[in-house]
Scaffold this motif. Structure first.
Motif, PDB file in Angstrom:
ATOM      1  N   GLU A 134      -2.734  13.312  -4.212  1.00  0.00           N
ATOM      2  CA  GLU A 134      -4.075  13.759  -4.576  1.00  0.00           C
ATOM      3  C   GLU A 134      -4.169  14.686  -3.353  1.00  0.00           C
ATOM      4  O   GLU A 134      -5.202  15.768  -4.171  1.00  0.00           O
ATOM      5  CB  GLU A 134      -4.468  12.384  -4.182  1.00  0.00           C
TER       6      GLU A 134
ATOM      7  N   THR B 141      -6.897   2.312  -9.888  1.00  0.00           N
ATOM      8  CA  THR B 141      -7.620   2.115  -8.312  1.00  0.00           C
ATOM      9  C   THR B 141      -7.821   3.608  -8.242  1.00  0.00           C
ATOM     10  O   THR B 141      -8.985   3.774  -7.722  1.00  0.00           O
ATOM     11  CB  THR B 141      -6.714   1.743  -7.145  1.00  0.00           C
ATOM     12  N   PHE B 142      -7.103   4.452  -8.825  1.00  0.00           N
ATOM     13  CA  PHE B 142      -7.431   6.082  -8.724  1.00  0.00           C
ATOM     14  C   PHE B 142      -8.271   6.696 -10.124  1.00  0.00           C
ATOM     15  O   PHE B 142      -8.064   7.781  -9.926  1.00  0.00           O
ATOM     16  CB  PHE B 142      -5.934   7.117  -7.890  1.00  0.00           C
TER      17      PHE B 142
ATOM     18  N   GLY C  11       0.637  -1.039   0.167  1.00  0.00           N
ATOM     19  CA  GLY C  11       0.152   0.335  -0.101  1.00  0.00           C
ATOM     20  C   GLY C  11       0.683   0.892   0.321  1.00  0.00           C
ATOM     21  O   GLY C  11       0.077   2.506  -0.502  1.00  0.00           O
TER      22      GLY C  11
ATOM     23  N   GLN D 204      -0.320   3.745  -3.104  1.00  0.00           N
ATOM     24  CA  GLN D 204      -1.376   4.008  -2.754  1.00  0.00           C
ATOM     25  C   GLN D 204      -0.808   5.450  -2.016  1.00  0.00           C
ATOM     26  O   GLN D 204      -1.619   6.588  -2.005  1.00  0.00           O
ATOM     27  CB  GLN D 204      -2.413   3.133  -1.955  1.00  0.00           C
TER      28      GLN D 204
ATOM     29  N   LEU E 149      -2.370   0.391 -10.425  1.00  0.00           N
ATOM     30  CA  LEU E 149      -2.341   1.297  -9.164  1.00  0.00           C
ATOM     31  C   LEU E 149      -2.849   2.513  -9.416  1.00  0.00           C
ATOM     32  O   LEU E 149      -3.982   3.179  -8.891  1.00  0.00           O
ATOM     33  CB  LEU E 149      -1.284   1.979  -8.921  1.00  0.00           C
ATOM     34  N   SER E 150      -2.632   2.976 -10.904  1.00  0.00           N
ATOM     35  CA  SER E 150      -3.395   4.129 -11.351  1.00  0.00           C
ATOM     36  C   SER E 150      -5.271   3.854 -11.744  1.00  0.00           C
ATOM     37  O   SER E 150      -5.672   5.154 -11.550  1.00  0.00           O
ATOM     38  CB  SER E 150      -2.511   4.326 -13.244  1.00  0.00           C
TER      39      SER E 150
ATOM     40  N   LEU F 140       0.469   8.281  -3.127  1.00  0.00           N
ATOM     41  CA  LEU F 140      -0.174   8.794  -4.618  1.00  0.00           C
ATOM     42  C   LEU F 140      -1.901   9.565  -3.932  1.00  0.00           C
ATOM     43  O   LEU F 140      -2.290  10.897  -4.723  1.00  0.00           O
ATOM     44  CB  LEU F 140      -1.248   7.961  -5.656  1.00  0.00           C
ATOM     45  N   ARG F 141      -2.519   8.928  -2.604  1.00  0.00           N
ATOM     46  CA  ARG F 141      -3.524   9.462  -1.949  1.00  0.00           C
ATOM     47  C   ARG F 141      -2.566  11.045  -1.560  1.00  0.00           C
ATOM     48  O   ARG F 141      -3.125  11.815  -1.079  1.00  0.00           O
ATOM     49  CB  ARG F 141      -4.049   8.566  -0.962  1.00  0.00           C
TER      50      ARG F 141
END
Length: 91
Positions: free
Chosen positions: A59, A87-88, A49, A52, A84-85, A55-56
């Protein structure tokens, strides 16, 4: 608000005594759009994770800076990065 051409990278580590497990930078392309650059996760961080989390974090920061779109480009054979991409919300 425009970012500097290259924004300071963010990294993630399981504890302060270890080097970062994962890292990425954010580069502003134009007003409202930025690109994730040089994203990397150490082999032992993959599947934990860490990507993630990075990226979170980007974001959330991007929203504060007025960026509405973040691009994450990757090669067609990099299945982990493509997942992963997606997922977002990526294609």
């Amino acid at each position: 608000m425009l970012l500097p051409r290259t924004h300071r990278p963010f990294s993630s580590s399981p504890d302060a005594d270890r080097p970062p497990w994962a890292a990425a930078g954010l580069h502003q392309l134009e007003s409202g759009t930025a690109e994730t650059k040089r994203m990397y996760a150490a082999p032992e961080a993959r599947g934990t994770g860490a990507g993630q989390a990075i990226l979170r974090t980007w974001e959330e920061a991007a929203q504060r800076w007025g960026i509405r779109r973040i691009i994450l480009e990757t090669g067609s054979l990099n299945h982990a990065a493509r997942a992963l991409s997606k997922t977002f919300g990526g294609r």
